[in-house]
Structures are given as structure tokens and as C-alpha cells.
Design a protein around this motif. Structure first.
Motif, PDB file in Angstrom:
ATOM      1  N   LEU A  45       7.608  -4.808  -2.281  1.00 36.32           N
ATOM      2  CA  LEU A  45       7.830  -6.250  -2.254  1.00 36.32           C
ATOM      3  C   LEU A  45       6.700  -7.051  -1.912  1.00 36.32           C
ATOM      4  O   LEU A  45       6.359  -8.073  -2.311  1.00 36.32           O
ATOM      5  CB  LEU A  45       8.904  -6.184  -1.002  1.00 36.32           C
ATOM      6  CG  LEU A  45       9.427  -7.999  -0.964  1.00 36.32           C
ATOM      7  CD1 LEU A  45       9.647  -8.781  -2.028  1.00 36.32           C
ATOM      8  CD2 LEU A  45      10.349  -7.873   0.315  1.00 36.32           C
ATOM      9  N   SER A  46       5.616  -6.637  -1.045  1.00 43.77           N
ATOM     10  CA  SER A  46       4.770  -7.223  -0.529  1.00 43.77           C
ATOM     11  C   SER A  46       3.729  -7.767  -1.741  1.00 43.77           C
ATOM     12  O   SER A  46       3.011  -8.817  -1.684  1.00 43.77           O
ATOM     13  CB  SER A  46       3.929  -6.549   0.505  1.00 43.77           C
ATOM     14  OG  SER A  46       3.734  -5.144   0.098  1.00 43.77           O
ATOM     15  N   GLU A  47       3.466  -6.801  -2.718  1.00 43.54           N
ATOM     16  CA  GLU A  47       2.796  -6.920  -3.837  1.00 43.54           C
ATOM     17  C   GLU A  47       3.417  -8.001  -4.663  1.00 43.54           C
ATOM     18  O   GLU A  47       2.558  -8.786  -5.057  1.00 43.54           O
ATOM     19  CB  GLU A  47       2.345  -5.554  -4.563  1.00 43.54           C
ATOM     20  CG  GLU A  47       1.761  -4.723  -4.136  1.00 43.54           C
ATOM     21  CD  GLU A  47       2.403  -3.957  -3.120  1.00 43.54           C
ATOM     22  OE1 GLU A  47       3.533  -3.924  -2.709  1.00 43.54           O
ATOM     23  OE2 GLU A  47       1.775  -2.964  -2.347  1.00 43.54           O
ATOM     24  N   TRP A  48       4.714  -7.892  -4.605  1.00 39.96           N
ATOM     25  CA  TRP A  48       5.272  -9.176  -5.467  1.00 39.96           C
ATOM     26  C   TRP A  48       5.086 -10.426  -4.866  1.00 39.96           C
ATOM     27  O   TRP A  48       5.127 -11.500  -5.535  1.00 39.96           O
ATOM     28  CB  TRP A  48       6.728  -8.913  -5.612  1.00 39.96           C
ATOM     29  CG  TRP A  48       6.955  -7.863  -6.971  1.00 39.96           C
ATOM     30  CD1 TRP A  48       6.442  -6.641  -7.006  1.00 39.96           C
ATOM     31  CD2 TRP A  48       7.629  -8.246  -7.894  1.00 39.96           C
ATOM     32  NE1 TRP A  48       6.875  -6.237  -8.227  1.00 39.96           N
ATOM     33  CE2 TRP A  48       7.650  -6.995  -8.737  1.00 39.96           C
ATOM     34  CE3 TRP A  48       8.522  -9.420  -8.640  1.00 39.96           C
ATOM     35  CZ2 TRP A  48       8.200  -6.981 -10.027  1.00 39.96           C
ATOM     36  CZ3 TRP A  48       9.311  -9.249  -9.849  1.00 39.96           C
ATOM     37  CH2 TRP A  48       8.943  -7.929 -10.475  1.00 39.96           C
ATOM     38  N   LEU A  49       5.544 -10.524  -3.403  1.00 42.44           N
ATOM     39  CA  LEU A  49       5.165 -11.748  -2.737  1.00 42.44           C
ATOM     40  C   LEU A  49       3.713 -12.148  -2.808  1.00 42.44           C
ATOM     41  O   LEU A  49       3.427 -13.467  -2.938  1.00 42.44           O
ATOM     42  CB  LEU A  49       5.589 -11.435  -1.083  1.00 42.44           C
ATOM     43  CG  LEU A  49       7.064 -11.373  -0.881  1.00 42.44           C
ATOM     44  CD1 LEU A  49       7.052 -10.943   0.368  1.00 42.44           C
ATOM     45  CD2 LEU A  49       7.567 -12.716  -1.172  1.00 42.44           C
ATOM     46  N   GLU A  50       2.742 -11.449  -2.817  1.00 43.53           N
ATOM     47  CA  GLU A  50       1.275 -11.793  -2.903  1.00 43.53           C
ATOM     48  C   GLU A  50       1.058 -12.182  -4.332  1.00 43.53           C
ATOM     49  O   GLU A  50       0.080 -13.165  -4.511  1.00 43.53           O
ATOM     50  CB  GLU A  50       0.470 -10.676  -2.668  1.00 43.53           C
ATOM     51  CG  GLU A  50      -1.221 -10.839  -2.735  1.00 43.53           C
ATOM     52  CD  GLU A  50      -1.913  -9.642  -2.221  1.00 43.53           C
ATOM     53  OE1 GLU A  50      -3.169  -9.620  -2.343  1.00 43.53           O
ATOM     54  OE2 GLU A  50      -1.288  -8.587  -1.760  1.00 43.53           O
ATOM     55  N   ALA A  51       1.557 -11.811  -5.318  1.00 46.39           N
ATOM     56  CA  ALA A  51       1.622 -12.100  -6.587  1.00 46.39           C
ATOM     57  C   ALA A  51       2.258 -13.229  -7.027  1.00 46.39           C
ATOM     58  O   ALA A  51       2.203 -13.919  -7.978  1.00 46.39           O
ATOM     59  CB  ALA A  51       1.793 -11.080  -7.761  1.00 46.39           C
ATOM     60  N   GLN A  52       3.107 -13.938  -5.951  1.00 43.48           N
ATOM     61  CA  GLN A  52       3.797 -15.143  -6.076  1.00 43.48           C
ATOM     62  C   GLN A  52       4.985 -14.750  -7.405  1.00 43.48           C
ATOM     63  O   GLN A  52       5.177 -15.907  -8.100  1.00 43.48           O
ATOM     64  CB  GLN A  52       2.971 -16.366  -6.547  1.00 43.48           C
ATOM     65  CG  GLN A  52       1.980 -16.733  -5.095  1.00 43.48           C
ATOM     66  CD  GLN A  52       1.313 -17.955  -5.517  1.00 43.48           C
ATOM     67  OE1 GLN A  52       1.197 -18.565  -6.289  1.00 43.48           O
ATOM     68  NE2 GLN A  52       0.775 -18.486  -4.383  1.00 43.48           N
TER      69      GLN A  52
END
Length: 546
Positions: free
Chosen positions: A193-200
């Protein structure tokens, strides 16, 4: 026998320090020991109900109680906005109530005549504004003021020190916590999830307001299928090219509306490929964006240890000596209201509006009356020297342990008990309301509900002191809320709502009760028509095989 805790609290000092607002030019309140000061945190529905209940009391009318409500927003019913992080309200443009408004409304004021049965958010905000103006609540509210910290000060006559975002300090006798629980987003613990949040490529539904161009003709994933998840799926279905909805209760399938259903999401893959994996092993690629409709956390950051510990409590018995906020529930609260702990008298702090799967407004009104009755009884006990308590802590402790054991038997583990602690099943909310009403009426603080506009079976005006009990029509409206809402959506889609609503409400609650019965009857007729059209039914066979 259960090992329940014994509570001992320091008695307040008899000195008379001033109850004052510092760093402000406004005059401070009286320091009379006979005048009790009440802090209401939040001026949303719960705070407005609490404030009106105080103003209705004989103690307020005689000058013995002085309330102040603190509201972070600039106005009652301020419309949705995203300037604050996170937004102060999660309301989205298409949001409607999921309970018919005659059932949802405060007992003392109905929605205006001809209001749609399930009004949109703006109509509810207008209702709250009107409620505040009609009952003259606004002069008692300090807007754009957030409570930043609360400290227990037992060596003072006024026991609670409250500090605000405007650098002002106050002392109060009673704290009523009414700050709501739909603001701080809950993010799921899902790998990737953190990667998706960072990638917006993902955001929480607290930020959603309406379909954006970035959703147009895209593949969207909605995680969660509670009220918000359902609304967003309906909002975006047909606007996006494909809407996938993930929830633990689903199996991989396509529903009649074209939504692609998936079970629980177990991992986010690469944001660049838009890959996600579900509990049944199903993998979807090409997800353009994900909206997390995964709920909210309880947030009481103004209460710090030892007043509140922000973690999960240990299994019981015995009851803990501290108050705990697990972010899912507050434990242990007598009647979901009063903190059972060892640091301060529970009657001097109360939490309103924590329950869910209920009709909130009338329930909160009842909670407020019960909370004030307990506080008043406790204060009278101090003044008389008799030590009379506002609540029976031992009895309440027994009730808490009993509820814990019952929920554990149903849910299977302590984690689920904590998550579902404030969740009511039917007919629990109505029994609870009646129980609190009986408690409040035993030593009432004043008129129970003002005009009592809706809690009556007819349009005739009841006595001011008439006992309030859950009405059968309320239960009918709540138990039939799903068919009412589905049918009302159909009526609005067919452009018939105005005809159904014509003059409804002019004669008070009787009109709304009649409308709910007519809508349910129409909805059942529509269901019968659909059933007759299914292959195998007598209707289908007659018309298609003659």
C-alpha cells in the motif's frame, strides 16, 4: 466472582480559584461554587444535541450551569472542504442519508415539509444550521477553536483544565466529548500500500467529493463495501470504464449492475502495472486508481495518559484501571458513556455518539439527558456531603463484562470484540435508548426534549414532561430502511418524488409515518413485479409461453 476494580477519587479542594479565560479580553465567567461549567467538544450533531439539552435544563435556566461548545470549523454545518489535512468532514456530493429522515431527526425538530425521504448532505447541513438557530445555540459556540489538551486538576474547585488552539485556557466541571468519529482515515494493513500511496495511485474516501476526470474511462478499485463504499461504487459505475469492488464478504463475480466483485484484498503489486491480488488468488492488472473506503479511527488526541491510553486494552476481567482508545472503540465506558477508570470521577466526563448501526440523533439526545442527570446527581452528592454517586459503577462493571463475554462468544476472539464494541444489533438501540430514558427521568434535569416534535403517535401536543420511549413507527422505519431507500431511489429516478412529497410534513410526524408505509408497500409491489418476470414464475410462463 469477577475481580472488579474499586474506584477511589480525590475530593476537590474547597478553595475558590477563579474559573477564567486567560490570554483573552473577553470577560470571564462567574467563580461561584454554585455555578457549574460544562465543556462540549464539537458542535456537530452530538455537540448540538448536548448543548440544547443543557439549555433546556432547569439548572441552566436558573443560572447554575454555564455551557461552552468548541468547534474546529468556522460554522455549524460547514460544507465539505479539503483545505485542512485531513478534511474536517468526509461528506461527498452524492451522499444521502441511509436512514429515513423522520427516524433520523432530533426528537425536538423535524425536517421541513416535503424534504426528500433520504436527503442529500446539503439538506442535512441546512437542517443542522436551522436547528442551531431555532434553539439559539450559536451564542454558546466558539467557532474555529479546537480543544488541544485536557488536564485533570483535582486540587481545584473546577476539576478540568481545557486548552485550545487559540491559546486560551479554561476550567470546567464537566467534559462532554462530542467530536465525532468520521475524520481520521483508517488505512488497511496490506502489503504494497505504501508504494501506491507514494505513487499517488490510491487515496482514502475521506478525500472523495465527486467523480474526477482522472477516473473517466479508467479501471478503478474500491476497497470496502460499507455505506461509503456502496455510494462510491454507485457514483463511479458507468463513469469509469470498469469498477472493481473488494470486500471480505464477496466472491469473484459480476453483479447485475456490472460491478466486478472481489473478495478481501491481500496485496498491492507494482503501481506501474496496477496489479492487485485477492484472497481467492485472483489477480487483476491494469488498475488505474484505488479508493480506500476502509473506515475511520476514533481520535481523542486531546486526551493523553493517564486520562486515556491510545492502544488496545487487555482481555477482561478484571476491568482495566485506565481508559483505552483502540481506535475502534473506547473502553471501558459504562453505558458507552462514562469512563470506568481510577483517575477521575466518571460522571465528570462523558462520550456521546460513539455507537454505530443506530439512528444517531435521537440516541445522542437521550445520552445527553442521561449524562447530565448523572453529573447533577454526583454534584449534589458532593455538595450535601452524602457522597451520592451518579452511576452504580459495580453494576455497570458487571454489564461490561457480560457484554464482553457475549460478544466473544459470537465473534470468537478479543480483537473482534474490541472492533465491534460500539456496534449495536437490532433491537439493541431502542432498548438502550429506553433504558437511558428511564435513568434520566428518575431525577430529570429539566424538560426532556423541548417540543417533543416527533416522539408522539399523533399530531396532538404531548406534555412537556411526558416520558420518551422508542415509538413503533421509529422501529418500523429503521427496520425497513433498506427497502425504503431502494424504493426511494427508484421513485427519484422515475421523476415521481415531487408527487410523493406534496404537502407531506404539513401535519407533523403523522404525514411522514404514512409516507414511509406507502413507500414500503410500493417497494414490495415492485419486488413482486420483478419476481414475476423471472423464468419459472407463473407470470413469466403465462406471458412468454402462450
Amino acid at each position: 466472582m469477577h475481580n472488579f476494580i474499586q474506584h477511589q477519587y480525590p475530593r476537590p479542594d474547597t478553595r475558590l480559584p477563579s474559573w477564567t479565560k486567560r490570554n483573552t479580553s473577553e470577560p470571564h465567567f462567574s467563580t461561584s461554587t454554585h455555578q457549574k461549567t460544562i465543556c462540549i467538544i464539537g458542535a456537530g450533531p452530538a455537540g448540538l444535541a448536548a448543548l440544547k439539552t443543557v439549555l433546556d435544563s432547569d439548572q441552566y435556566k436558573s443560572g447554575k450551569w454555564v455551557p461552552i461548545a468548541f468547534e474546529a470549523r468556522e460554522e455549524v454545518g460547514e460544507p465539505p472542504g479539503t483545505a485542512v489535512e485531513p478534511p474536517l468532514t468526509p461528506l461527498y456530493d452524492s451522499l444521502t442519508t441511509n436512514i429515513p429522515h423522520p427516524v433520523m431527526a432530533f426528537t425536538s425538530r423535524l425536517f421541513p415539509p416535503e424534504t426528500p425521504l433520504f436527503p442529500v448532505a446539503d439538506r442535512v447541513l441546512d437542517y443542522l444550521k436551522d436547528f442551531a438557530v431555532h434553539f439559539a445555540l450559536r451564542p454558546h459556540i466558539k467557532f474555529s477553536t479546537r480543544v488541544s489538551s485536557i488536564t485533570y486538576t483535582p486540587d481545584r474547585t473546577r476539576r478540568w483544565l481545557v486548552q485550545t488552539s487559540t491559546n486560551e485556557s479554561y476550567h470546567f466541571d464537566l467534559i462532554m466529548v462530542c467530536n465525532g468519529h468520521y475524520r481520521i482515515p483508517r488505512y488497511p494493513s496490506v502489503p504494497g500500500l505504501s508504494e501506491w500511496l507514494e505513487a499517488q495511485k490510491t487515496s482514502h474516501s475521506v478525500y472523495y467529493r465527486h467523480p474526477l476526470p482522472i477516473y473517466k474511462a479508467k479501471t478503478l478499485l474500491i476497497v470496502g463495501y460499507g455505506p461509503s463504499g456502496r455510494d462510491l461504487a454507485r457514483d463511479l459505475n458507468g463513469y469509469a470504464s470498469k469498477v472493481i469492488v473488494s470486500a471480505s464478504e464477496f466472491e469473484t463475480s459480476i453483479d447485475p449492475d456490472g460491478l466486478h466483485l472481489r473478495p478481501r484484498l491481500v496485496s498491492f503489486g507494482s503501481p506501474s502495472t496496477g496489479t492487485v491480488t485477492f484472497a481467492d488468488g485472483k489477480v487483476d492488472d491494469g488498475i488505474d486508481y484505488c479508493i480506500l473506503a476502509t473506515g475511520y479511527k476514533f481520535d481523542f488526541s486531546f486526551l493523553q495518559p493517564p486520562l486515556m491510553r491510545h492502544e488496545c486494552p487487555d482481555p477482561i476481567p478484571p476491568l482495566p484501571k485506565d481508559l483505552y482508545n483502540s481506535s475502534y472503540s473506547v473502553f471501558a465506558l459504562a453505558q458507552h458513556l462514562w469512563p470506568l477508570q481510577t483517575h477521575y470521577p466518571p460522571e465528570t466526563m462523558t462520550f456521546l455518539g460513539l455507537l454505530f448501526r443506530v439512528s444517531p440523533f435521537p440516541l445522542i439526545e437521550t445520552q445527553a439527558r442521561a449524562a447530565l442527570r448523572a453529573f447533577d446527581t454526583y454534584e449534589k452528592g458532593l455538595e450535601s456531603g452524602g457522597g451520592t454517586r451518579g452511576i452504580d459503577e459495580r453494576s455497570e462493571a458487571v454489564d461490561i463484562v457480560t457484554r464482553w463475554e457475549n460478544l466473544k462468544a459470537k465473534r470468537g476472539n478479543e480483537t473482534s470484540v474490541i472492533k465491534d464494541w460500539h456496534r449495536f444489533e437490532e433491537p439493541e438501540q431502542f432498548d438502550y435508548r429506553d433504558h437511558l430514558s428511564i435513568f434520566a427521568e428518575a431525577d430529570p434535569v429539566g424538560s426532556s426534549s423541548g417540543s417533543n416534535a416527533k416522539h408522539q403517535e399523533s399530531t396532538s401536543s404531548p406534555s412537556q414532561n411526558e416520558p420518551i420511549r422508542s415509538q413503533e413507527w421509529e422501529k418500523y422505519g429503521y427496520y425497513h430502511k433498506d427497502i425504503l431507500r431502494n424504493t426511494w431511489v427508484k421513485i427519484e429516478q422515475d421523476g415521481e418524488a415531487e408527487k410523493w412529497l406534496k404537502s407531506v410534513g404539513n401535519n407533523g410526524i403523522d404525514d411522514w409515518v404514512d409516507l414511509m408505509h406507502r413507500v414500503v408497500a410500493y417497494g414490495k409491489e415492485l419486488e413482486k413485479r420483478e419476481e414475476r418476470k423471472k423464468p419459472g414464475s407463473d407470470y413469466f410462463s403465462y406471458y412468454f409461453f402462450q
